[in-house]
Design a protein around this motif. Structure first.
Motif, PDB file in Angstrom:
ATOM      1  N   GLU A 186       9.774  10.322  -2.787  1.00 39.13           N
ATOM      2  CA  GLU A 186       8.557  11.066  -2.559  1.00 39.13           C
ATOM      3  C   GLU A 186       7.387  10.418  -1.112  1.00 39.13           C
ATOM      4  O   GLU A 186       6.737  10.711  -0.165  1.00 39.13           O
ATOM      5  CB  GLU A 186       7.751  11.715  -3.550  1.00 39.13           C
ATOM      6  N   ASN A 241       0.954  -0.928   0.006  1.00 36.58           N
ATOM      7  CA  ASN A 241       0.135  -0.440   0.283  1.00 36.58           C
ATOM      8  C   ASN A 241       1.127   0.975  -0.369  1.00 36.58           C
ATOM      9  O   ASN A 241       1.107   1.658   0.482  1.00 36.58           O
ATOM     10  CB  ASN A 241      -0.843  -0.216   1.291  1.00 36.58           C
ATOM     11  N   VAL A 242       0.752   1.503  -1.111  1.00 40.05           N
ATOM     12  CA  VAL A 242       2.433   2.713  -0.958  1.00 40.05           C
ATOM     13  C   VAL A 242       1.978   3.655  -2.740  1.00 40.05           C
ATOM     14  O   VAL A 242       0.819   2.746  -3.018  1.00 40.05           O
ATOM     15  CB  VAL A 242       3.247   2.247  -1.127  1.00 40.05           C
ATOM     16  N   PHE A 243       2.451   4.655  -2.522  1.00 44.53           N
ATOM     17  CA  PHE A 243       1.932   5.690  -3.679  1.00 44.53           C
ATOM     18  C   PHE A 243       2.275   5.474  -5.228  1.00 44.53           C
ATOM     19  O   PHE A 243       3.500   5.794  -4.858  1.00 44.53           O
ATOM     20  CB  PHE A 243       2.182   6.791  -3.588  1.00 44.53           C
ATOM     21  N   LEU A 244       2.011   4.752  -5.845  1.00 38.51           N
ATOM     22  CA  LEU A 244       2.995   3.772  -7.062  1.00 38.51           C
ATOM     23  C   LEU A 244       3.174   5.121  -7.901  1.00 38.51           C
ATOM     24  O   LEU A 244       4.536   4.598  -8.783  1.00 38.51           O
ATOM     25  CB  LEU A 244       2.094   3.174  -7.384  1.00 38.51           C
ATOM     26  N   SER A 245       2.459   5.972  -7.652  1.00 39.52           N
ATOM     27  CA  SER A 245       2.989   6.920  -8.942  1.00 39.52           C
ATOM     28  C   SER A 245       4.287   8.379  -8.531  1.00 39.52           C
ATOM     29  O   SER A 245       5.099   8.445  -9.505  1.00 39.52           O
ATOM     30  CB  SER A 245       2.074   7.594  -9.889  1.00 39.52           C
ATOM     31  N   LEU A 246       4.007   8.224  -7.437  1.00 37.20           N
ATOM     32  CA  LEU A 246       5.415   9.074  -6.953  1.00 37.20           C
ATOM     33  C   LEU A 246       6.859   8.336  -6.827  1.00 37.20           C
ATOM     34  O   LEU A 246       7.353   7.208  -5.735  1.00 37.20           O
ATOM     35  CB  LEU A 246       4.684  10.059  -5.586  1.00 37.20           C
TER      36      LEU A 246
END
Lengths: 359, 257
Positions: free
Chosen positions: B102, B93-98
């Motif tokens: 970041e 569960n991470v921010f894939l596009s960042l």
């Protein structure tokens, strides 16, 4: 110094030397010199509408592309901006710079308050609900504007004059071979305002808040688990974008000197904005300029295809009949763009270059 | 076990029902500060559900959650993170596009007082990036700082998840199966990382796992959930000798259920 600091320093060093920077300067130069290069009012009109819609589409992109919220009523705020100027200049007849500025301020205030209220009321619940609520509010405003005849002029709208140097009959003489009329001065005023709006939006999306918005778009539950109250951030984004849209709307009113429900509040404008965002590329801001340019240019010049074909191939009925269907070609162009630029024009080009750099 | 400190996390009769199904059944657990506690149990025992009630994603049907003696049962997950409960997720569960950096920087930002700043460039807070980079060094992801998170392997994404959790600087770390779905050769590096965090003794770690061998060496104590109920809470040695646990865990469960 760690590699991150080093990278940022290098980035800063080439800030004024990278191709993107030149592209921006080129774009700005094009807009500045348009009145001197093209004498026809038609071209000027198209270019100016590109400028205004760039700002409007970019503001929509802040909500859709950066935050991931779907609003179907963003044009409502554009309409508030239009009507604010229209009512002050036309209905009330208070034609002065002060009142024009006041109309801008009132448009911003009304849009800001309304969007915060709508956001607080509907962003808590699922995304689709926000889309429906915003659409409903826009429809409601559309009906209001066509029914409240004494204030809004109903379906006929309001025509109005502008103060001082913005008036149509004003002229300060010739410069670089063109007459600097009120029209041309309005053009430059609007260009300046839209440029400022753009700078504001760029700063906004690159601020700490803007970064949180992008994390919400990517993965809202994760963003919540980081301790961000995502709901408040969404409200901030939507009200910021609404204020920008209101200013864009006020600029539009200054240019056309006329407001009506169809020209400022209708669902068809909302659809245009959606098309422009998709064509230009979501989450890029600059996509707004290219999306708006694509739609405005094809809209303005595809219908002329008929005349062009008629003059090249006179007496060929088949060619004439084929060239009549400009909407068909428009649709074809749209499909081609979406097919070859899945992330929009700017998004796909950016991706192409960043891939080339890393490989 | 003797407890010199009052518990940092305490649950009292924590219960949740999904329709007719009793997923977690009156679980009362005390977690002393700066300890490493594992919660184990067969699949479907209610471990992740129990976690979700501590971190706030689920509201219990009954019972209460306390953080340092304060009732936090009705607080939202965002507020609980601000108060000191950070968590990682079982599914990555991470921010894939960042970028990797970041992802961590955003976690640090949420701890600072600049959350609602929209007029300055985020890069002008350069100390945040430097801190994020230091944390990436700890989890051995520093060379990939400028890669979007979608470009990491699964194991690297799990490490990034732990980096995000560390960056939150919460007193309590909730780790939901940190080695889930990981290639076998990647597991030791995660365990090494957990050991390092544990040895610093400045965090309370609560970890859910269903591979028992992973935890024996690391845990100060192990709680065992079975069919929503707490059936044991003791030192690793005692738990592994516990007859009820053996029955539940090593196949006895099916015969009983």
């Amino acid at each position: 110094m760690n590699p991150v600091q080093q990278f940022r320093l290098e980035e800063k060093g080439v800030r004024f030397r990278n191709p993107y920077f030149f592209l921006r300067i080129l774009l700005l130069a094009f807009f500045v010199f348009t009145p001197f290069m093209f004498r026809s009012f038609e071209v000027l009109d198209v270019v100016l509408k590109i400028i205004i819609f760039s700002a409007l589409v970019a503001s929509y992109d802040v909500i859709l592309g950066y935050t991931g919220i779907v609003s179907l009523g963003h044009v409502l705020y554009f309409g508030i901006g239009c009507y604010s100027v229209g009512i002050f200049m036309g209905n009330l007849g208070w034609i002065s710079y002060g009142h024009l500025a006041l109309a801008f301020l009132i448009a911003i205030a009304v849009s800001g308050i309304l969007s915060v209220l709508i956001g607080l009321f509907s962003l808590r619940i699922r995304a689709i609900f926000f889309a429906m609520v915003t659409l409903a509010f826009m429809e409601f405003a559309f009906i209001l504007s066509s029914q409240l005849r004494s204030i809004t002029g109903g379906d006929d709208g309001i025509s109005f004059k502008l103060p001082g140097i913005l008036a149509v009959d004003y002229s300060i003489g010739h410069f670089l071979g063109i007459e600097l009329t009120g029209r041309i001065l309005s053009y430059f005023l609007i260009l300046l305002i839209c440029m400022i709006l753009f700078l504001f939006m760029l700063r906004f999306v690159h601020s700490p808040v803007g970064r949180v918005l992008q994390s919400i778009r990517d993965n809202e539950p994760r963003s919540i688990a980081l301790g961000y109250r995502t709901y408040l951030f969404q409200v901030i984004a939507s009200s910021f974008a609404s204020c920008v849209a209101a200013v864009a709307g006020a600029c539009f009113a200054i240019w056309v000197r006329y407001v009506s429900p169809d020209s400022s509040l209708s669902v068809s404008i909302m659809l245009d904005v959606l098309l422009m965002v998709i064509v230009g590329g979501m989450g890029t801001l600059y996509g707004g300029i290219f999306g708006a340019a694509f739609l405005m240019v094809t809209r303005a010049f595809l219908p002329k295809l008929q005349v062009l074909v008629g003059s090249i191939l006179p007496g060929v009925p088949m060619a004439a009949r084929l060239s009549e269907r400009w909407l068909f070609y428009f649709g074809l162009l749209f499909i081609i763009i979406v097919y070859f630029f899945p992330k929009g024009i700017v998004g796909t080009v950016q991706e192409f270059f960043s891939k080339r750099r890393t490989s | 076990m003797n407890m010199p400190h009052p518990p940092i996390i305490e649950t009292k009769d924590l219960t949740i029902r999904f329709g007719g199904h009793l997923a977690v059944d009156h679980v009362s657990l005390q977690i002393p500060p700066f300890t490493f506690k594992s919660i184990i149990g067969p699949n479907g025992a209610g471990k992740t559900t129990f976690f979700n009630m501590i971190s706030g994603q689920y509201r219990p049907t009954e019972g209460k959650v306390f953080l340092k003696g304060k009732d936090v049962t009705s607080l939202s997950p965002a507020i609980r993170t601000q108060l000191g409960i950070g968590r990682s997720f079982q599914l990555t569960n991470v921010f894939l596009s960042l970028t990797v950096l970041e992802n961590v920087r955003l976690a640090i930002q949420s701890q600072k007082d600049i959350g609602f700043n929209f007029w300055k460039n985020y890069l002008s807070f350069s100390e945040l990036e430097n801190q994020a980079y230091e944390i990436l060094k700890m989890v051995l992801l520093d060379t990939k700082w400028n890669v979007p998170a979608s470009g990491l392997t699964h194991g690297e994404q799990r490490k990034l998840e732990i980096a995000i959790l560390l960056a939150l600087e919460t007193e309590v770390l909730l780790l939901d199966e940190p080695t889930a779905g990981m290639a076998l050769e990647e597991v030791p590096s995660i365990l090494e990382l957990l050991k390092q965090i544990k040895n610093r003794r400045d965090k309370t770690i609560l970890l859910v796992e269903h591979k028992m061998d992973v935890l024996m060496a690391l845990s100060d104590s192990i709680a065992v959930l079975h069919e929503g109920r707490l059936i044991a809470d003791d030192t690793p040695e005692a738990v592994s000798k516990n007859r009820e646990v053996q029955e539940a865990y090593f196949g006895g469960g099916r015969a009983r259920g």
